[in-house]
Write a protein that holds these residues in place. Structure first.
Motif, short mmCIF file in Angstrom:
data_model
loop_
_atom_site.label_atom_id
_atom_site.label_comp_id
_atom_site.label_asym_id
_atom_site.label_seq_id
_atom_site.Cartn_x
_atom_site.Cartn_y
_atom_site.Cartn_z
N ARG A 114 0.34 3.95 16.49
CA ARG A 114 0.58 5.13 17.34
C ARG A 114 -0.56 6.13 17.26
NH1 ARG A 114 4.14 6.46 12.90
NH2 ARG A 114 3.51 8.44 11.93
N GLY A 115 -1.62 5.82 16.51
CA GLY A 115 -2.74 6.74 16.38
C GLY A 115 -2.40 7.95 15.53
N GLY A 116 -1.65 7.72 14.44
CA GLY A 116 -1.21 8.83 13.60
C GLY A 116 -2.33 9.47 12.80
N ASP A 117 -2.22 10.75 12.58
CA ASP A 117 -3.19 11.54 11.81
C ASP A 117 -2.46 12.11 10.60
OD1 ASP A 117 -4.92 13.39 10.75
OD2 ASP A 117 -5.43 14.34 12.65
N ALA A 118 -2.82 11.65 9.39
CA ALA A 118 -2.12 12.06 8.17
C ALA A 118 -2.87 13.13 7.39
CB ALA A 118 -1.89 10.84 7.28
N CYS A 159 0.84 -1.20 0.00
CA CYS A 159 0.00 0.00 0.00
C CYS A 159 0.86 1.24 0.00
CB CYS A 159 -0.92 0.01 1.22
SG CYS A 159 -0.08 0.07 2.82
N ARG A 160 0.26 2.33 -0.44
CA ARG A 160 0.83 3.67 -0.28
C ARG A 160 -0.34 4.56 0.10
NH1 ARG A 160 4.26 5.28 -5.22
NH2 ARG A 160 5.26 3.31 -4.62
N PHE A 161 -0.35 5.00 1.34
CA PHE A 161 -1.44 5.78 1.89
C PHE A 161 -0.87 7.08 2.46
CE2 PHE A 161 -3.57 1.49 2.85
CZ PHE A 161 -4.33 1.54 1.68
N THR A 206 -10.52 8.12 9.89
CA THR A 206 -10.10 9.13 10.87
C THR A 206 -8.59 9.36 10.81
OG1 THR A 206 -9.85 7.50 12.65
CG2 THR A 206 -12.02 8.53 12.39
N ASN A 207 -7.84 8.41 10.22
CA ASN A 207 -6.38 8.56 10.09
C ASN A 207 -5.96 9.15 8.76
OD1 ASN A 207 -6.90 5.64 11.50
ND2 ASN A 207 -5.24 6.72 12.55
N ILE A 208 -6.61 8.70 7.67
CA ILE A 208 -6.09 9.02 6.33
C ILE A 208 -7.14 9.64 5.42
CG2 ILE A 208 -4.30 7.25 6.43
CD1 ILE A 208 -6.08 5.47 4.69
N GLY A 209 -8.37 9.81 5.91
CA GLY A 209 -9.42 10.36 5.07
C GLY A 209 -10.17 9.28 4.31
N GLU A 241 -6.46 9.94 -0.45
CA GLU A 241 -6.04 9.26 -1.67
C GLU A 241 -4.97 8.22 -1.34
OE1 GLU A 241 -4.62 12.36 -4.23
OE2 GLU A 241 -2.82 12.73 -3.04
N GLY A 242 -4.75 7.33 -2.28
CA GLY A 242 -3.78 6.27 -2.07
C GLY A 242 -4.22 5.02 -2.80
#
Length: 678
Positions: A39-43, A22-24, A335-338, A229-230
């Motif tokens: 880690r609960g990341g927000d991109a 994947c590429r997100f 919630t992380n990547i849209g 996107e991704g």
């Protein structure tokens, strides 16, 4: 050694997910994606680069970059290709490597791609750039057909567009194809690139775009979607085939179900009854009690209309019969990547598959107060907002993934883990011997090979316990045999790291432990002579460098098992429409017609279209077909020659003059079957 236990769904044998890539947003690969989730990341962030000034969203970096040379694509064609095609080519390569399948293996593999956007086609039409590569570069069907063509896949090849449920619907089609034995392996993908602001405006006109720029799934603050996107790619096999081959299995797909709302308040308004019927059918096919499902990855867009409908449908099927103290856990990767729209389903599936594989559930973000229109307690639902480890005795785990299309097409996948329990076997395999073994490296360029050496050295320093024979077998049998090659002959882990570092830094081969060269040419260093201990391994390594067949199981021994290797390091360069060479007849103000020798013109343009360096040697008496020009390349060459000389040339030009020598002579003599050049 482990004993594997698996469940059999009512609809047939489970299907194994044996490879993922994947590429997100915020993650360039699968490992990076899992680390970000844990880690609960927000991109989510503002648009940058080509998307400068766009509203907050989940954006990929460097969407203009692509390794065209690896895939045999000329710079001109690459610039006319939808970046979604380019992204899928690279990710399919990595997914096959992750599945320990050489990307050049080909065979009876089906390709099923979910997509609902083609912004690059819009940009292409706006640019007025059009030639033989425009259709194959921008038509959506080639998102799948390009993969089948390049990788030599002979199974079904199809693009699915059901809106935001496209990639899960593609999964449904792949399962059917595998169970009908139309293919033995399936590649399932979803892709979405938001290259123009037009899509933003359309969603805003629907009233579905979040003004705050954050997705609040099932939360009181829910105010709309955030675009992302991704792309993600899965490799699937029937479970028994995967187990027989010794494949690593991330999870199983027990069943899928797809339906449509079939009416409702409006074309774009979801329907609870349809979602409930689909969920019930999915778990019936899986042979799973819905009350025993551990987690569901929601469609979870964070919209006022969609979230309550989805919650009530889940509660009506999976919440029923659950004790109050054991609600169904739910969450959303949006919630992380849209919201990845055409790739939304595969993004949720990759998150859930990784969660099953690692037996750990990452947190869902932005949930603080439950939506007042959703009775979480009464529906027996709970948004999972903290990282949690699945209990060791709570298995086999079953999870679900949902995706709903804006036009009413609903899809759900039922996933199961592959439970393992240790069998009574020796703690470790016996060491075969201390003799040196070859560890192999390949690249399409010297730079790629050296980058691969650096990646492998990095991996070995992080994980020092890798067995050299396992590494060697993986390097020989699970990677593409590309033209630039090296064999590192070593008997110790530390020595391998040292030699890899030297190779990565550009050190020359030393004649004993490193052999380098191109397939079909003599290596730059030969195997050591005499009684030196590296002779047997170096002989095998030299055969590999020369492109000769080798019995690798005999070289590494019957106990060797393919180890994990780093993924291929693409050598990516920018390609975009504004770098494409203009085509068509000369117009006022364009460059003057060619006035030099047609020999140079034909050689230079043919080399460019073939993706070769300027001045590359070409056999003037070979046919253009034998030189590697396909029909589209022939059209591109005719168009480029016509533009250079300021004329529109006949469509039969290369048919009438099938070799460079014949074309050059025709240009010199103005002989074009009745058409004048000047």
């Amino acid at each position: 050694m482990t004993e594997v236990i698996h469940m059999t769904g009512a609809s047939g044998e489970p299907v194994a997910v044996v490879g993922m890539a994947c590429r997100f947003p915020g993650a360039d690969d699968l490992d990076g994606f899992w680390r970000m989730l844990r880690r609960g990341g927000d991109a989510i962030g503002p648009g940058t680069g080509l998307r400068e000034g766009r509203r907050p969203g989940g954006y990929l970096r460097d969407v203009e970059l692509f390794d065209a040379e690896l895939f045999g694509i000329s710079p001109h064609e690459a610039a006319l290709m939808d970046p979604q095609q380019r992204l899928l080519l690279e990710l399919c390569w990595h997914a096959l490597e992750d599945a320990r399948i050489p990307p050049t293996a080909g065979g009876a593999t089906g390709v099923f791609v979910g997509s609902c956007s083609d912004d690059y086609s819009l940009l292409s039409r706006m640019s007025a750039v059009a030639d033989a590569y425009t259709m194959t570069g921008t038509a959506r069907t080639f998102l799948a057909n390009r993969l089948s063509y390049f990788f030599g896949f002979t199974g079904p090849s199809t693009v699915v567009d059901t809106g935001q449920s496209s990639s899960l619907t593609a999964l449904d089609q792949a399962l059917g194809s595998l169970r009908r034995r139309e293919c033995t392996t399936a590649v399932v993908a979803g892709v979405q690139l938001n290259l123009t602001p037009t899509g933003d405006r359309l969603i805003e006109e629907l009233g579905a775009m979040s003004p705050t720029g954050r997705c609040h799934t099932f939360d009181a603050s829910a105010d709309g979607i955030v675009r992302g996107e991704g792309a993600g790619v899965l490799v699937l096999k029937p479970l028994q085939a995967a187990l027989a081959a010794g494949d690593r299995v991330y999870c199983t797909v027990l069943a899928t179900a797809v339906n449509n709302d079939g009416g409702g308040a409006s074309l774009t308004t979801p329907t609870q009854d349809a979602q409930q019927n689909m969920l019930a059918e999915a778990y019936r096919r899986a042979g799973v009690d819905p009350a025993g499902v551990a987690y569901v990855e929601l469609h979870g867009t964070g919209t006022k209309a969609g979230d309550p409908v989805e919650a009530r449908a889940l509660g009506g099927v999976l919440g029923r019969g659950r004790p109050a103290d054991r609600p169904l856990l739910v969450g959303s990767v949006k919630t992380n990547i849209g919201h990845l729209e055409g790739a939304a389903g595969v993004a949720g599936l990759i998150k859930t598959a990784a969660s099953l594989f690692h037996r750990e559930l990452p947190p869902t973000l932005n949930h603080r107060r439950p939506n007042p229109d959703i009775d979480l307690d009464g529906l027996r639902l709970r948004v999972s907002t903290r990282r949690r480890t699945w209990p060791a005795d709570e298995g086999p785990l079953v999870c679900g993934v949902s995706a709903f299309g804006l036009g009413g097409t609903n899809a759900h996948a039922v996933l199961g883990e592959v439970p393992r329990r240790e069998a009574a076997t020796p703690a470790s395999r016996a060491r075969v011997s201390d003799e040196p073994v070859p560890v192999l490296l390949c690249g399409h360029t010297d730079a790629a090979l050296r980058a691969q050496a650096a990646r492998l050295a990095d991996q070995l320093e992080r994980h020092a316990g890798a067995d050299l024979r396992d590494l060697g077998l993986a390097s020989a049998t699970t990677r593409a045999a590309l033209p630039v090659r090296a064999a590192v002959i070593v008997s110790e882990h530390a020595e391998l790291v040292t030699r890899l570092r030297e190779l990565a830094d550009g050190a020359s081969a030393d004649g004993v432990t490193v052999l380098m060269g191109r397939a079909g040419a003599e290596p730059t260093a030969r195997p050591a002579a005499g009684n030196e201990p590296a002779t047997a391994a170096a002989t095998a390594g030299a055969a590999f460098v020369l492109g000769k067949p080798v019995d690798w199981l005999a070289v590494y021994g019957p106990q060797a098992r393919p180890a994990e290797l780093p993924l291929y390091p693409f050598q990516r360069r920018p390609y975009w429409l504004d770098t494409a060479t203009p085509t068509g007849p000369a117009t006022e103000g364009s460059a003057p017609p060619w006035s030099g020798d047609p020999l140079d013109l034909v050689l230079d343009l043919t080399a460019e279209i073939l993706g070769r360096a300027p001045g590359a040697d070409l056999d003037l008496d070979a046919t253009f077909t034998d030189l590697g020009l396909d029909s589209r390349m022939a059209v591109a060459l005719r168009t480029a020659v016509g533009r250079a000389i300021g004329r529109v040339l006949p469509t039969t030009l290369l048919f009438d003059h099938p070799t460079p020598a014949a074309l050059i002579e025709a240009l010199r003599s103005d002989d074009t079957k009745g058409h004048e050049f000047r």
